[in-house]
Design a protein around this motif. Structure first.
Motif, mmCIF file in Angstrom:
data_model
loop_
_atom_site.group_PDB
_atom_site.id
_atom_site.type_symbol
_atom_site.label_atom_id
_atom_site.label_comp_id
_atom_site.label_asym_id
_atom_site.label_seq_id
_atom_site.Cartn_x
_atom_site.Cartn_y
_atom_site.Cartn_z
ATOM 1 N N THR A 50 0.856 -1.200 0.000
ATOM 2 C CA THR A 50 0.000 0.000 0.000
ATOM 3 C C THR A 50 0.885 1.241 0.000
ATOM 4 O O THR A 50 1.737 1.401 0.875
ATOM 5 C CB THR A 50 -0.931 0.027 1.236
ATOM 6 O OG1 THR A 50 -1.699 -1.164 1.270
ATOM 7 C CG2 THR A 50 -1.864 1.224 1.186
ATOM 8 N N ASN A 51 0.692 2.084 -1.005
ATOM 9 C CA ASN A 51 1.478 3.317 -1.104
ATOM 10 C C ASN A 51 0.839 4.424 -0.275
ATOM 11 O O ASN A 51 -0.383 4.586 -0.290
ATOM 12 C CB ASN A 51 1.583 3.768 -2.567
ATOM 13 C CG ASN A 51 2.411 2.813 -3.396
ATOM 14 O OD1 ASN A 51 3.422 2.303 -2.938
ATOM 15 N ND2 ASN A 51 1.984 2.559 -4.620
ATOM 16 N N PHE A 52 1.681 5.172 0.425
ATOM 17 C CA PHE A 52 1.222 6.308 1.227
ATOM 18 C C PHE A 52 1.974 7.564 0.795
ATOM 19 O O PHE A 52 3.170 7.502 0.495
ATOM 20 C CB PHE A 52 1.476 6.067 2.722
ATOM 21 C CG PHE A 52 0.584 5.027 3.344
ATOM 22 C CD1 PHE A 52 -0.611 5.373 3.939
ATOM 23 C CD2 PHE A 52 0.956 3.685 3.320
ATOM 24 C CE1 PHE A 52 -1.436 4.414 4.515
ATOM 25 C CE2 PHE A 52 0.145 2.707 3.891
ATOM 26 C CZ PHE A 52 -1.049 3.081 4.488
ATOM 27 N N CYS A 53 1.251 8.681 0.797
ATOM 28 C CA CYS A 53 1.878 9.994 0.586
ATOM 29 C C CYS A 53 1.975 10.666 1.947
ATOM 30 O O CYS A 53 0.994 10.717 2.689
ATOM 31 C CB CYS A 53 1.043 10.838 -0.362
ATOM 32 S SG CYS A 53 1.658 12.535 -0.540
ATOM 33 N N ILE A 54 3.163 11.156 2.280
ATOM 34 C CA ILE A 54 3.364 11.793 3.583
ATOM 35 C C ILE A 54 3.833 13.227 3.374
ATOM 36 O O ILE A 54 4.628 13.501 2.476
ATOM 37 C CB ILE A 54 4.347 10.979 4.459
ATOM 38 C CG1 ILE A 54 4.339 11.504 5.898
ATOM 39 C CG2 ILE A 54 5.750 10.950 3.880
ATOM 40 C CD1 ILE A 54 4.872 10.526 6.914
#
Length: 459
Positions: A50-54
């Motif tokens: 799962t890709n996350f943008c932070i």
């Protein structure tokens, strides 16, 4: 969709350190001094496919005493508010070493008004001597929390599990489905562009205009930008990745300025194209020429963008252009674009210039073609004998490498070639190869044609 997470907290609680750790980069500037981060800094990381943008944000200070907040602090706070708005949930970071402060309560009060899930991270537990200090943080009433030490990598795995747990909860509640992004399949190429120049020449204003977003803090105060900020713009199946950098000063007095400069030098190497920004109102100064000289030494492909063109009167524009061309005569035929970031003028050819320069960087040159150009250059201007009287012969040329373009020329007595003639050959090659914005490095080697024996075998 890619879930977006904002890192929120006071100054110097470890937001940028956590950002760098999760994104496995050194994108955010880290220092013990307060108010190091100013702009929103975006990064990506993956947990269990799962890709996350932070988003790294500026430390929040002085909620109530707004009169004491300077312009940059106000702009930083606005950037932080925007990041909270576009986030799916918040990571609220506090510092166990200093304990709970009134500001922590004020920040939490503001966050709760947004009605978003909050993950509490209690950082710097390596400084903890008494476990009783942890109990104080229960007063926040946040169920999801982790004890961590970013410096010593304590509690990071538990934090990642919590992030996945919270995101799964949000997905179920809001019935969000994971969508695979197909945009990358349509992308023909990615072009990395870095904007450099002195402080306060308008780099951040240009980035804001190009991206059509108010992503960067802009002010008249030199040195506003500190971090390396990347912004992606997609046009006609091409991904343009613009990088805003800190202004290059003559002398870096503080530790932060020195670190920013080191990061800038490292970033320049990663980019396909450099855009050198010059302030039209001050003209080309020795510092600008020094930066351009360093770009040529490093073999960077670049062009010049003259900003604040609106400040020049119509009667003086031709005069200023002729002065600039005279001072830049050592880089013949380089592309110069005159713009006004304030009034959004002159940017019509920006992306076409970027594509022209990018095509220069990816060209392949045949050895026989390069050899013929060298012979043509010698016919037009023969090699001088010099003081030694040695006869110099150039026999063969081939491409030695790219980024920077590196051409190896074989011949006899090449160590006696004057420096002025080497410069002549470099400019001649640039003109013939049609790469005026890309510096060429020449390496002269004594000896025979390395491909001569191979030709004999083939025959």
């Amino acid at each position: 969709m890619i879930p977006v997470i904002s890192l929120i907290g006071r100054s110097n609680v470890g937001k940028s350190s956590l950002f760098n750790l999760l994104t496995q980069s050194r994108q955010s500037l880290v220092d013990k001094s307060e108010k190091t981060t100013r702009d929103r800094n975006y990064g990506y990381f993956t947990i269990k496919n799962t890709n996350f943008c932070i988003i790294d944000t500026a430390g929040i200070e002085n909620f109530k005493n707004k009169k004491n907040i300077d312009l940059i602090q106000k702009e930083s706070y606005q950037q932080t508010k925007k990041s909270i708005k576009e986030s799916n949930f918040i990571i609220f970071i506090v510092d166990i070493y200093t304990g709970i402060t009134k500001l922590d309560y004020l920040i939490l009060k503001k966050l709760r008004k947004k009605n978003k899930k909050i993950l509490l991270l209690i950082n710097k537990i390596d400084f903890l001597k008494r476990k009783d200090n942890i109990i104080d943080f229960y007063e926040f009433g946040i169920k999801d929390f982790c004890l961590i030490s970013i410096l010593h990598r304590i509690g990071i795995n538990k934090t990642l599990k919590k992030i996945i747990y919270i995101w799964n909860k949000i997905k179920k509640k809001e019935k969000i489905k994971d969508v695979k992004l197909n945009e990358k399949k349509n992308i023909i190429c990615k072009i990395n562009i870095c904007l450099i120049g002195k402080p306060n020449v308008g780099k951040s204003s240009i980035i804001n205009f190009v991206s059509k977003k108010n992503r960067m803090i802009t002010s008249n105060i030199p040195g506003t930008t500190r971090d390396i900020i990347k912004i992606t713009v997609k046009k006609k199946n091409i991904e343009y990745i613009f990088t805003d950098t800190a202004g290059i000063k003559k002398k870096n007095n503080t530790k932060l300025e020195k670190v920013s400069y080191i990061k800038l030098i490292q970033e320049i190497k990663k980019n396909n194209i450099i855009i050198m920004i010059i302030d039209a109102s001050t003209g080309i100064c020795s510092q600008d020429l020094s930066i351009i000289g360093n770009l040529i030494k490093k073999g960077c492909s670049f062009f010049i963008l003259v900003n604040k063109w609106d400040l020049i009167k119509k009667n003086n524009k031709k005069k200023i252009q002729s002065i600039m061309n005279f001072r830049l005569k050592f880089i013949k035929n380089i592309k110069i674009l005159y713009v006004s970031a304030l009034y959004k003028e002159g940017f019509k050819n920006l992306f076409s210039y970027i594509l022209i320069v990018y095509k220069e960087t990816i060209q392949e040159f045949n050895p026989s073609y390069l050899t013929n150009i060298i012979k043509k250059a010698i016919l037009q201007h023969p090699i001088p004998l010099g003081a030694t009287g040695k006869v110099i012969r150039l026999k063969y040329a081939h491409l030695g490498g790219k980024k920077p373009i590196f051409i190896i020329i074989h011949g006899n007595n090449t160590n006696y070639i004057p420096q002025t003639y080497k410069k002549y050959l470099m400019h001649f090659l640039q003109k013939e190869l049609q790469i005026p914005n890309t510096p060429i490095r020449l390496f002269f080697k004594n000896g025979d044609n390395p491909y001569y024996n191979n030709k004999k075998k083939i025959n």
